[in-house]
Design a protein around this motif. Structure first.
Motif, PDB file in Angstrom:
ATOM      1  N   VAL A   9       1.003 -19.167  79.560  1.00 26.39           N
ATOM      2  CA  VAL A   9      -0.019 -20.021  78.954  1.00 26.39           C
ATOM      3  C   VAL A   9       0.483 -20.550  77.606  1.00 26.39           C
ATOM      4  N   GLY A  10       1.108 -19.685  76.823  1.00 26.11           N
ATOM      5  CA  GLY A  10       1.665 -20.111  75.538  1.00 26.11           C
ATOM      6  C   GLY A  10       2.752 -21.165  75.717  1.00 26.11           C
ATOM      7  N   PHE A  11       3.621 -20.958  76.701  1.00 24.33           N
ATOM      8  CA  PHE A  11       4.678 -21.926  76.971  1.00 24.33           C
ATOM      9  C   PHE A  11       4.083 -23.263  77.411  1.00 24.33           C
ATOM     10  N   GLY A  12       3.076 -23.213  78.279  1.00 19.62           N
ATOM     11  CA  GLY A  12       2.424 -24.439  78.747  1.00 19.62           C
ATOM     12  C   GLY A  12       1.744 -25.181  77.614  1.00 19.62           C
ATOM     13  N   THR A  13       1.121 -24.436  76.714  1.00 17.36           N
ATOM     14  CA  THR A  13       0.460 -25.045  75.564  1.00 17.36           C
ATOM     15  C   THR A  13       1.467 -25.719  74.643  1.00 17.36           C
ATOM     16  N   MET A  14       2.574 -25.046  74.379  1.00 18.28           N
ATOM     17  CA  MET A  14       3.607 -25.638  73.535  1.00 18.28           C
ATOM     18  C   MET A  14       4.227 -26.870  74.192  1.00 18.28           C
ATOM     19  N   LEU A  15       4.387 -26.835  75.501  1.00 19.49           N
ATOM     20  CA  LEU A  15       4.922 -27.984  76.213  1.00 19.49           C
ATOM     21  C   LEU A  15       3.958 -29.168  76.129  1.00 19.49           C
ATOM     22  N   ALA A  16       2.663 -28.895  76.275  1.00 15.44           N
ATOM     23  CA  ALA A  16       1.661 -29.961  76.182  1.00 15.44           C
ATOM     24  C   ALA A  16       1.640 -30.574  74.781  1.00 15.44           C
ATOM     25  N   ILE A  17       1.723 -29.737  73.769  1.00 11.84           N
ATOM     26  CA  ILE A  17       1.739 -30.235  72.392  1.00 11.84           C
ATOM     27  C   ILE A  17       2.991 -31.068  72.144  1.00 11.84           C
ATOM     28  N   SER A  18       4.132 -30.607  72.652  1.00 11.80           N
ATOM     29  CA  SER A  18       5.376 -31.361  72.497  1.00 11.80           C
ATOM     30  C   SER A  18       5.289 -32.722  73.173  1.00 11.80           C
TER      31      SER A  18
END
Length: 52
Positions: free
Chosen positions: A22-31
């Protein structure tokens, strides 16, 4: 007693993995959002300059 302990360890590992995903997905979305914003702003300025 060991069976209960092993199940708890497996459940904890699964939750930890989901949290990381979930953290990785969130960071990817923000990027992606930052990249989109930067690219659209750069393109908007380039097209404004080339029209003049």
């Amino acid at each position: 007693m060991e069976s209960t302990h092993n199940e708890a360890v497996v459940a904890g590992t699964g939750l930890s993995r989901i949290g990381r995903e979930v953290g990785f997905g969130t960071m990817l979305a923000i990027s992606c959002l930052i990249s989109y914003w930067l690219i659209t702003n750069i393109l908007a300025r380039v097209f404004c300059i080339s029209r003049e």
